[in-house]
Design a protein around this motif. Structure first.
Motif, mmCIF file in Angstrom:
data_model
loop_
_atom_site.group_PDB
_atom_site.id
_atom_site.type_symbol
_atom_site.label_atom_id
_atom_site.label_comp_id
_atom_site.label_asym_id
_atom_site.label_seq_id
_atom_site.Cartn_x
_atom_site.Cartn_y
_atom_site.Cartn_z
ATOM 1 N N LYS A 9 -6.710 2.899 4.221
ATOM 2 C CA LYS A 9 -7.264 2.158 3.087
ATOM 3 C C LYS A 9 -6.296 2.154 1.909
ATOM 4 N N LYS A 10 -5.648 3.297 1.666
ATOM 5 C CA LYS A 10 -4.680 3.382 0.569
ATOM 6 C C LYS A 10 -3.485 2.468 0.826
ATOM 7 N N ALA A 11 -3.037 2.430 2.084
ATOM 8 C CA ALA A 11 -1.891 1.581 2.431
ATOM 9 C C ALA A 11 -2.232 0.109 2.239
ATOM 10 N N ILE A 12 -3.445 -0.282 2.628
ATOM 11 C CA ILE A 12 -3.874 -1.673 2.467
ATOM 12 C C ILE A 12 -3.952 -2.040 0.992
ATOM 13 N N SER A 13 -4.511 -1.139 0.188
ATOM 14 C CA SER A 13 -4.602 -1.383 -1.252
ATOM 15 C C SER A 13 -3.211 -1.458 -1.882
ATOM 16 N N PHE A 14 -2.320 -0.582 -1.427
ATOM 17 C CA PHE A 14 -0.949 -0.563 -1.950
ATOM 18 C C PHE A 14 -0.241 -1.883 -1.657
ATOM 19 N N MET A 15 -0.388 -2.375 -0.426
ATOM 20 C CA MET A 15 0.271 -3.627 -0.039
ATOM 21 C C MET A 15 -0.183 -4.801 -0.887
ATOM 22 N N ASN A 16 -1.461 -4.825 -1.200
ATOM 23 C CA ASN A 16 -2.018 -5.958 -1.938
ATOM 24 C C ASN A 16 -1.467 -6.073 -3.354
ATOM 25 N N HIS A 17 -0.852 -4.986 -3.852
ATOM 26 C CA HIS A 17 -0.304 -5.008 -5.208
ATOM 27 C C HIS A 17 1.199 -4.737 -5.219
ATOM 28 N N CYS A 18 1.802 -4.719 -4.036
ATOM 29 C CA CYS A 18 3.224 -4.388 -3.923
ATOM 30 C C CYS A 18 4.073 -5.659 -3.955
ATOM 31 N N ALA A 19 5.224 -5.566 -4.613
ATOM 32 C CA ALA A 19 6.124 -6.719 -4.702
ATOM 33 C C ALA A 19 7.378 -6.536 -3.849
ATOM 34 N N GLU A 20 7.561 -5.348 -3.269
ATOM 35 C CA GLU A 20 8.754 -5.078 -2.463
ATOM 36 C C GLU A 20 8.490 -5.436 -1.001
ATOM 37 N N LYS A 21 9.255 -6.391 -0.507
ATOM 38 C CA LYS A 21 9.028 -6.935 0.831
ATOM 39 C C LYS A 21 9.188 -5.876 1.918
ATOM 40 N N ASP A 22 10.195 -5.023 1.792
ATOM 41 C CA ASP A 22 10.435 -4.005 2.822
ATOM 42 C C ASP A 22 9.253 -3.051 2.952
ATOM 43 N N LEU A 23 8.669 -2.680 1.823
ATOM 44 C CA LEU A 23 7.516 -1.776 1.854
ATOM 45 C C LEU A 23 6.294 -2.460 2.458
ATOM 46 N N ILE A 24 6.152 -3.750 2.182
ATOM 47 C CA ILE A 24 5.029 -4.497 2.759
ATOM 48 C C ILE A 24 5.141 -4.510 4.279
ATOM 49 N N PHE A 25 6.340 -4.782 4.783
ATOM 50 C CA PHE A 25 6.550 -4.801 6.234
ATOM 51 C C PHE A 25 6.292 -3.421 6.838
ATOM 52 N N GLU A 26 6.730 -2.387 6.142
ATOM 53 C CA GLU A 26 6.543 -1.022 6.637
ATOM 54 C C GLU A 26 5.061 -0.666 6.731
ATOM 55 N N LYS A 27 4.307 -0.978 5.676
ATOM 56 C CA LYS A 27 2.879 -0.652 5.663
ATOM 57 C C LYS A 27 2.094 -1.518 6.649
ATOM 58 N N MET A 28 2.519 -2.764 6.822
ATOM 59 C CA MET A 28 1.841 -3.636 7.786
ATOM 60 C C MET A 28 2.013 -3.109 9.206
ATOM 61 N N LYS A 29 3.187 -2.611 9.505
ATOM 62 C CA LYS A 29 3.405 -2.049 10.842
ATOM 63 C C LYS A 29 2.583 -0.773 11.024
ATOM 64 N N ALA A 30 2.447 0.008 9.961
ATOM 65 C CA ALA A 30 1.692 1.262 10.041
ATOM 66 C C ALA A 30 0.190 1.030 10.152
ATOM 67 N N THR A 31 -0.269 -0.176 9.833
ATOM 68 C CA THR A 31 -1.704 -0.490 9.933
ATOM 69 C C THR A 31 -1.990 -1.469 11.073
ATOM 70 N N PHE A 32 -1.063 -1.603 11.997
ATOM 71 C CA PHE A 32 -1.200 -2.572 13.089
ATOM 72 C C PHE A 32 -2.447 -2.300 13.936
ATOM 73 N N LYS A 33 -2.654 -1.056 14.328
ATOM 74 C CA LYS A 33 -3.793 -0.736 15.192
ATOM 75 C C LYS A 33 -5.125 -0.976 14.483
ATOM 76 N N HIS A 34 -5.164 -0.710 13.187
ATOM 77 C CA HIS A 34 -6.390 -0.994 12.432
ATOM 78 C C HIS A 34 -6.672 -2.496 12.445
ATOM 79 N N ARG A 35 -5.620 -3.279 12.338
ATOM 80 C CA ARG A 35 -5.759 -4.737 12.364
ATOM 81 C C ARG A 35 -6.257 -5.206 13.732
#
Length: 302
Positions: free
Chosen positions: A147-173
């Motif tokens: 949940k924290k990673a999803i919230s972080f992504m929604n307010h993050c402007a750094e593309k690399d971090l967005i990709f990293e968090k999206m991969k880390a939440t793949f199974k949840h998706r």
């Protein structure tokens, strides 16, 4: 390389002897040759060997069996494997081996899907079908961390971090996608899909593997003109005409309410006109027109 494979595998020496005696191979011997080579490389690299390995095998066949060379191709071995189109005897045999492997393991996969609480479609494919990921995922977040990673992504402007968090939440998706009650919330839970180019490709790559993810792009330049040519033979409608115009890169008339797609996406949508409906469709499913179905497609604005 190919000679060594044949010498070390049952049936291989007989193929070499046949060619030595007759100066050519029968169709059955050629098929046996391909089967032996594919069995060897799948044993070493699995059902998705590298393009270099497939090219090396195809290239090795022609010097060993000169009569099998294709005089009308550039290198003479493309009919065994063409790295540009990913076609040829070796690729076709690999696909057969892959299908057979999935068939033998199908009951186990469905059993695992039920045990894990994920749903499986009544058919063998589709977005709700259970699939193993091709790429190993080292870190997958769960619970509050997710949940924290999803919230972080929604307010993050750094593309690399967005990709990293999206991969880390793949199974949840994936759990959301397989949950009929929540599958329509994927884009609201993960809105960065809408404004960050490459996230969909990353998920596809994780799910199906790099080679599968790039296969359409590798063949697209030759496939696209064929789609457009076939679509021109269909009975003309206003919507079909608009799609054809976009597919060919023509600008839309000013004042039209048709928003338009880019050339590649329009060509993909034309496939919906060309592909026949599935014969296995369930009677209870509601049929809608193609134009209505397009209203459900998410259009990404650049």
């Amino acid at each position: 390389f190919v000679r060594k494979i044949l010498v070390e595998n049952a049936g291989g020496p007989a193929i070499l002897d046949e060619y030595k005696e007759h100066g050519k191979l029968t169709d059955s011997a050629r098929r046996h040759l391909v089967n032996i080579v594919v069995a060897h490389i799948t044993d070493k690299e699995g059902c998705v060997p590298s393009k270099e390995t497939k090219t090396r095998c195809a290239w090795g066949v022609v010097p060993l069996f000169p009569s099998l060379k294709d005089p009308y191709s550039r290198t003479g071995y493309e009919h065994f494997y063409d790295p540009k189109s990913n076609q040829g005897y070796i690729s076709w045999r690999l696909k057969t081996v892959s299908r057979q492997s999935k068939h033998h393991g199908g009951h186990h996969s469905k059993k695992d899907a039920r045990a894990s609480g994920t749903s499986d479609s009544e058919g063998s494919g589709g977005p709700t079908a259970y699939r193993e990921t091709c790429n190993h995922l080292e870190l997958q977040l769960e619970g509050d961390q997710c949940k924290k990673a999803i919230s972080f992504m929604n307010h993050c402007a750094e593309k690399d971090l967005i990709f990293e968090k999206m991969k880390a939440t793949f199974k949840h998706r994936q759990l959301l996608i397989h949950d009929a009650a929540k599958s329509n919330t994927v884009l609201s839970v993960f809105p960065r899909f809408l404004d960050t180019k490459g996230l969909i490709l990353q998920d596809f790559d994780v799910q199906f593997g790099t080679e599968t993810a790039s296969r359409l792009l590798e063949q697209w330049d030759s496939l696209k003109p064929k789609i457009i040519a076939e679509a021109r033979t269909l009975t003309s409608t206003l919507h079909l005409t608009d799609l054809l115009s976009d597919a060919q890169g023509n600008s839309q008339d000013e004042g039209s309410d048709w928003q338009g797609w880019d050339s590649d996406m329009s060509s993909i949508l034309l496939l919906a006109y060309l592909l026949p409906p599935s014969p296995g469709a369930r009677n209870k499913s509601t049929k809608i027109r193609f134009r209505e179905a397009m209203d459900h497609i998410v259009q990404f604005h650049k």
